[in-house]
Design a protein around this motif. Structure first.
Motif, PDB file in Angstrom:
ATOM      1  N   TYR A   1       0.830 -11.513  12.985  1.00 29.88           N
ATOM      2  CA  TYR A   1       2.509 -10.814  13.434  1.00 29.88           C
ATOM      3  C   TYR A   1       2.638 -11.391  14.902  1.00 29.88           C
ATOM      4  CZ  TYR A   1       1.688 -10.471   7.946  1.00 29.88           C
ATOM      5  OH  TYR A   1       2.129 -10.805   7.081  1.00 29.88           O
TER       6      TYR A   1
ATOM      7  N   SER B   1       8.068  -4.593   9.646  1.00 31.08           N
ATOM      8  CA  SER B   1       7.381  -5.695   8.809  1.00 31.08           C
ATOM      9  C   SER B   1       6.485  -5.154   7.977  1.00 31.08           C
ATOM     10  CB  SER B   1       7.075  -6.650   9.729  1.00 31.08           C
ATOM     11  OG  SER B   1       6.435  -8.039   8.366  1.00 31.08           O
TER      12      SER B   1
ATOM     13  N   PHE C   1       4.187 -14.938  12.152  1.00 29.40           N
ATOM     14  CA  PHE C   1       5.222 -14.412  12.564  1.00 29.40           C
ATOM     15  C   PHE C   1       6.253 -13.022  12.745  1.00 29.40           C
ATOM     16  CE2 PHE C   1       2.415 -14.917   8.176  1.00 29.40           C
ATOM     17  CZ  PHE C   1       3.258 -15.405   7.523  1.00 29.40           C
TER      18      PHE C   1
ATOM     19  N   GLY D   1       3.336  -7.961   2.787  1.00 31.41           N
ATOM     20  CA  GLY D   1       4.136  -9.192   3.875  1.00 31.41           C
ATOM     21  C   GLY D   1       4.488 -10.272   3.573  1.00 31.41           C
ATOM     22  N   PRO D   2       4.776 -11.584   4.968  1.00 32.87           N
ATOM     23  CA  PRO D   2       5.157 -12.073   4.434  1.00 32.87           C
ATOM     24  C   PRO D   2       4.185 -12.897   4.389  1.00 32.87           C
ATOM     25  CG  PRO D   2       5.576 -11.808   6.437  1.00 32.87           C
ATOM     26  CD  PRO D   2       4.996 -10.635   5.549  1.00 32.87           C
ATOM     27  N   ASP D   3       3.046 -12.902   4.460  1.00 32.09           N
ATOM     28  CA  ASP D   3       1.529 -13.462   4.390  1.00 32.09           C
ATOM     29  C   ASP D   3       0.749 -13.576   3.152  1.00 32.09           C
ATOM     30  OD1 ASP D   3      -1.161 -11.944   4.615  1.00 32.09           O
ATOM     31  OD2 ASP D   3       0.751 -10.823   5.210  1.00 32.09           O
ATOM     32  N   ALA D   4       1.961 -12.761   2.229  1.00 32.12           N
ATOM     33  CA  ALA D   4       1.944 -12.879   0.706  1.00 32.12           C
ATOM     34  C   ALA D   4      -0.073 -13.176   0.668  1.00 32.12           C
ATOM     35  CB  ALA D   4       1.975 -13.787  -0.440  1.00 32.12           C
TER      36      ALA D   4
END
Length: 450
Positions: free
Chosen positions: A127, A112, A143, A118-121
């Motif tokens: 995580y 990741s 995540f 990342g997905p947290d932007a």
């Protein structure tokens, strides 16, 4: 080779098996590079820095970063090497802010990204990293990142232009802790790694095979590695068995690590897997492997060895195709005339005006032998757009000088090199913009400064 009735003689059989095992040792060296690099860092995390399992350490200055393969001198690093077998499910938590990083397995495959890419932007996040074979977890607010390996690397770099402000405001929000369905365990704040002598460079001699054996014994067997594991058992490297090579095996392993590293050097500094980035120049992508190390029809082998021989870590952001986001690294090992860069000679790099970056650029000189920052009297291995006293030409371009001594009047634009040692350069683009991708802006070769 000698044959009788078409069959190899006893002496020829011995010679052929020795050659088979020698060739396998050379290839096993190349195969093991990414895992051995992380295993050496894992051991340093525990034995040199005295870190607890999963504790995040910060590497902020020159001395703390000296053990890292091709680090960026400018940006602070905060990271951990985690043993999931010891910890169980584990959380790395980051705050909102300008940072980018990744979670990787022992083979340095990205599980990741974290931070702005990342997905947290960039808004911060938790995580949750799961051990190999762990049941699926539904955890609101996390995540979830399953890992195929016991050892995991997790870390971020701080990207804010005000480094001191970023260190002061962001690092206190970076923390790690074990997790269970009943809730989080003891929270560990980030602490300084400290000024200690260390290295995560894959070692030479038998120490390389001892480190690779540690990986083999500690980690789950992955399907893609079974063929190589089947070959190197004849060298004494076998899952669930002691590593005790006999005299014959030891001799072959010692020869294999020498030739294997020579192959790695050629494969890295004279990449046949990559054309010049700007046609007609010596500059090539430094990072030539994908985040999962796979391509249609094959898994990457030479590409993986080329990057991880001289560097550590990878993320999707480091292979960005989106203008203004992530970063790109372009490397050069030779001057304009095709000669290897020599620490005893003087060179100039002309950086044209308006480098295509949204955030910043830097060019760093690294030692050929260690692939780490060279230790010089200057104590600084790079020049970049964030250097406040850099001299700019009237047209906006910048001339950067490399050599054992500074050209007269060029001290602020000079990077010191070491006579008798080779070196190479990384030119980093942070937030590369469209002229980087369409190549309307191009970097010329490094030239001898006469």
């Amino acid at each position: 080779m000698k044959f009788q009735s078409g069959y190899p003689t006893d002496d020829t059989v011995t010679k052929l098996y020795d050659e088979m095992d020698f060739q396998r040792a050379c290839q096993a060296y190349l195969w093991g590079i990414p895992a051995v690099g992380l295993n050496e860092w894992r051991k340093a995390q525990k034995d040199v820095f005295g870190a607890r399992n999963g504790e995040m350490l910060s590497y902020l200055d020159f001395s703390e970063k000296l053990g890292i393969l091709t680090p960026n001198y400018t940006t602070p690093y905060i990271l951990t090497l985690l043993d999931l077998q010891e910890s169980g499910p584990f959380v790395v938590e980051i705050p909102a802010g300008q940072m980018a990083g990744m979670v990787m397995d022992i083979w340095q495959r990205v599980l990741s990204d974290m931070g702005v890419v990342g997905p947290d932007a960039g808004h911060g996040g938790k995580y949750l990293i799961l051990p190999p074979g762990h049941e699926k977890v539904e955890a609101e607010g996390y995540f979830v990142v399953p890992s195929p390996s016991r050892t995991v690397f997790a870390g971020v770099r701080l990207l804010d232009a005000d480094k001191d402000k970023a260190i002061r405001e962001l690092i206190p929000g970076i923390k790690s802790y074990p997790w269970s369905p009943s809730g989080p365990g003891e929270v560990m704040p980030t602490r300084h790694a400290g000024d200690k002598k260390w290295s995560q460079m894959p070692p030479r001699g038998m120490a390389y095979w001892e480190s690779l054996n540690e990986v083999i014994q500690r980690e789950p067997v992955m399907d893609r590695d079974r063929l190589i594991l089947g070959q190197i058992r004849f060298l004494g490297l076998e899952k669930d068995k002691d590593f005790a090579p006999d005299d014959r095996q030891r001799k072959i392993l010692e020869q294999g690590v020498v030739v294997g590293e020579a192959m790695a050097k050629a494969n890295t500094s004279d990449k046949r897997v990559e054309p010049p980035f700007w046609p007609g120049t010596r500059w090539k992508h430094a990072l030539v492997v994908s985040v999962d190390q796979r391509m249609p029809g094959y898994d990457q082998f030479d590409e993986r060895a080329a990057w991880f021989y001289e560097a550590v870590a990878i993320s999707r952001a480091m292979l960005t195709q989106t203008p203004g986001v992530g970063q790109r690294y372009i490397a050069s090992y030779k001057d304009k005339d095709g000669a290897w860069l020599d620490g005893g000679k003087s060179y100039k790099l002309h950086v044209p005006a308006n480098p295509p970056v949204k955030t910043f650029w830097s060019v760093t000189a690294y030692d050929e032998d260690t692939r780490q920052m060279a230790v010089t009297d200057q104590g600084r291995p790079d020049i970049g757009s964030r250097k406040t006293d850099i001299t700019t030409n009237s047209d906006g371009s910048i001339d950067v000088y490399f050599g054992p001594t500074a050209p007269a009047g060029k001290e602020t634009n000079w990077v010191q090199t070491v006579p008798g040692k080779g070196w190479f350069a990384y030119f980093r683009f942070y937030g590369p913009t469209e002229p980087f991708f369409d190549k309307s802006w191009a970097l010329p070769d490094i030239e001898k400064n006469t």
